[in-house]
Write an enzyme that holds these catalytic residues in place. Structure first.
Site, short mmCIF file in Angstrom:
data_model
loop_
_atom_site.label_atom_id
_atom_site.label_comp_id
_atom_site.label_asym_id
_atom_site.label_seq_id
_atom_site.Cartn_x
_atom_site.Cartn_y
_atom_site.Cartn_z
N CYS A 114 0.82 -1.22 0.00
CA CYS A 114 0.00 0.00 0.00
C CYS A 114 0.85 1.27 0.00
CB CYS A 114 -0.94 0.00 1.19
SG CYS A 114 -1.88 -1.51 1.33
N HIS A 250 -2.86 6.71 3.05
CA HIS A 250 -3.43 5.50 2.46
C HIS A 250 -4.83 5.26 3.03
CE1 HIS A 250 -4.21 1.45 1.38
NE2 HIS A 250 -3.84 0.91 2.53
N ASN A 280 -10.41 -0.35 0.59
CA ASN A 280 -8.94 -0.31 0.60
C ASN A 280 -8.46 -0.89 -0.73
OD1 ASN A 280 -6.22 -0.86 0.88
ND2 ASN A 280 -6.36 -1.57 2.99
O1 UT7 Z 1 -3.80 -1.73 3.75
C1 UT7 Z 1 -2.88 -2.50 4.45
C2 UT7 Z 1 -2.80 -2.05 5.84
N1 UT7 Z 1 -3.92 -2.56 6.59
C3 UT7 Z 1 -4.47 -1.88 7.56
O2 UT7 Z 1 -4.06 -0.79 7.80
C4 UT7 Z 1 -5.57 -2.55 8.38
C5 UT7 Z 1 -5.68 -1.92 9.72
N2 UT7 Z 1 -6.65 -2.54 10.58
C6 UT7 Z 1 -8.00 -2.31 10.53
O3 UT7 Z 1 -8.48 -1.59 9.69
C7 UT7 Z 1 -8.87 -2.92 11.61
O4 UT7 Z 1 -8.05 -3.59 12.55
C8 UT7 Z 1 -9.96 -3.91 11.08
C9 UT7 Z 1 -11.04 -3.13 10.35
C10 UT7 Z 1 -9.33 -4.92 10.16
C11 UT7 Z 1 -10.62 -4.63 12.26
O5 UT7 Z 1 -11.20 -3.71 13.16
P1 UT7 Z 1 -10.93 -3.85 14.73
O6 UT7 Z 1 -11.67 -2.74 15.35
O7 UT7 Z 1 -9.45 -3.89 14.93
O8 UT7 Z 1 -11.63 -5.22 15.06
P2 UT7 Z 1 -11.00 -6.55 15.68
O9 UT7 Z 1 -10.26 -7.30 14.63
O10 UT7 Z 1 -10.31 -6.26 16.96
O11 UT7 Z 1 -12.32 -7.35 16.02
C12 UT7 Z 1 -13.27 -6.87 17.01
C13 UT7 Z 1 -14.49 -7.77 16.98
C14 UT7 Z 1 -14.16 -9.26 17.04
O12 UT7 Z 1 -15.15 -9.92 17.78
P3 UT7 Z 1 -14.92 -10.32 19.33
O13 UT7 Z 1 -13.73 -11.23 19.31
O14 UT7 Z 1 -14.67 -9.03 20.05
O15 UT7 Z 1 -16.21 -10.98 19.69
C15 UT7 Z 1 -14.26 -9.71 15.60
O16 UT7 Z 1 -14.57 -11.08 15.47
O17 UT7 Z 1 -15.21 -7.58 15.76
C16 UT7 Z 1 -15.41 -8.86 15.12
N3 UT7 Z 1 -15.41 -8.65 13.67
C17 UT7 Z 1 -16.52 -8.37 12.97
N4 UT7 Z 1 -17.82 -8.24 13.33
C18 UT7 Z 1 -18.69 -7.95 12.36
C19 UT7 Z 1 -14.34 -8.67 12.82
N5 UT7 Z 1 -14.74 -8.41 11.57
C20 UT7 Z 1 -16.09 -8.24 11.63
C21 UT7 Z 1 -17.07 -7.94 10.65
N6 UT7 Z 1 -18.35 -7.81 11.06
N7 UT7 Z 1 -16.77 -7.77 9.35
#
Ligand code: UT7
Length: 335
Positions: A114, A250, A280
């Protein structure tokens, strides 16, 4: 040392839209979660027979039509992508043939995920400043839908396809004011697509043939690294944040852009992003955001934009550049 300037911009996204409502039918997710946690509303998805080279060629055609530019004297094509049509030949070589660019042009794909588009601009600037090249096409393009696991709700809601292209030409004045590049290879296993090897940094990888990401880790790293990187760009340019008309980080996640602006004490309203409508799009996200700004009448020639890419590697790259766009003589192709 020769000066370099960005004289034209173009972009292209595939026609098919993948909305949050569509994703609700595919995995256990919902529009509210996606919008709250990412800001993304829809993405564009390429056809099965549509590849990164097709998106690149369309973005360059848009640039040529709008700015009345010829590519007959382009002497280098740099394509930043993580999703080339194939490992080789390069996307840049395919684009050279597709657009009838003379065989005297160098062609090269660049792998910096990216951060690739900003790395490409940095390379173009160096090639022009050295006097070795005069007119360089820099394209950021990805078809992430082809490597996205549509059963993994933590990644499939994020990614989309697109391409953005700029023309960098030599000139009297140097409009590339300052840059900053960096990497932290120890985080390589936080976002990857496994290939010939099945481990990196001694960590066993999951070989699904699809992108794997530990979003939390990348999130924390980027929110810490980008503000420091921006300060480095400004220090090298001997410029202040107040001189930055538009900040274009980005487009990974709106919830990352907000704290980055906060840490910098930069007005969020002057940040441009392409994630709401395109998700993204990796190497394409920054040129797409720049071009959306131009198309919406916000970004004008003469303004200074600070671009900052970050992603797999882990890699990051920033650039402060004053735009010197030639007057537009044609209409942009609709996105
Ligand atoms: O471009 C390359 C560089 N990449 C990035 O910069 C990515 C950076 N990271 C992010 O954008 C975020 O970390 C994500 C959007 C990928 C994830 O968001 P988050 O707030 O960090 O969520 P998390 O992974 O900590 O998950 C929180 C909760 C989990 O459930 P529990 O374990 O708390 O019950 C996940 O299972 O949200 C759940 N979850 C979802 N729920 C509904 C994860 N994905 C989803 C979803 N819908 N799509």
């Amino acid at each position: 040392m020769k000066g370099a300037k960005i004289t034209a911009v173009g972009s292209y996204v595939p026609q098919r839209r993948l909305t949050n409502a569509d994703l609700e039918q595919m995995v256990d997710t919902n529009d509210e979660w996606i919008v709250q946690r990412t800001g993304i509303r829809e993405r564009r998805i390429s056809r099965e027979d549509e590849y990164t080279s097709d998106l690149c060629a369309a973005a360059v055609r848009d640039l040529m039509n709008r700015y009345g530019k010829s590519v007959q004297d382009v002497d280098m094509i740099l394509v930043a992508t993580s999703t080339p049509d194939m490992p080789f030949p390069s996307v840049a070589a395919i684009v050279q043939n597709r657009l009838g660019i003379p065989q005297t042009a160098g062609v090269l794909d660049l792998s910096a995920a990216c951060a690739g588009f900003v790395y490409g601009l940095h390379m173009a600037h160096a090639l022009i400043a050295s006097g070795m090249h005069h007119k360089v096409l820099v394209i950021g393009a990805d078809t992430l839908s082809k490597i996205t696991d549509y059963t993994d709700r933590s990644t499939c809601i994020l990614f989309g396809d697109g391409a953005g292209a700029v023309l960098v030409e030599s000139g009297e004045q140097d409009n590339f004011r300052g840059f900053n590049l960096g990497s932290d290879g120890s985080g390589g296993h936080h976002v990857y697509l496994s290939g010939l090897a099945d481990q990196v940094n001694g960590v066993q990888l999951t070989a699904t043939g699809k992108l794997v990401q530990n979003g939390r880790e990348v999130f924390k790293w980027a929110v810490r690294t980008v503000p420091q990187g921006v300060q480095q760009v400004l220090a090298k340019a001997e410029a202040s944040l107040a001189e930055v008309d538009w900040f274009i980080p980005h487009s990974a996640n709106l919830r990352m852009i907000e704290p980055i602006c906060e840490r910098l004490d930069y007005p969020f309203g002057q940040a441009l992003y392409s994630l709401e409508e395109f998700g993204n799009t990796s190497a394409a996200s920054i040129p797409l955001a720049l071009d959306l700004g131009i198309r919406q009448g916000k970004v004008h020639s003469g303004q200074q934009v600070l671009l900052y890419g970050f992603g797999a590697g882990l890699t990051h790259a920033g650039l402060l550049v004053r735009l010197s766009l030639d007057p537009q003589t044609g209409e942009p192709a609709p996105l």
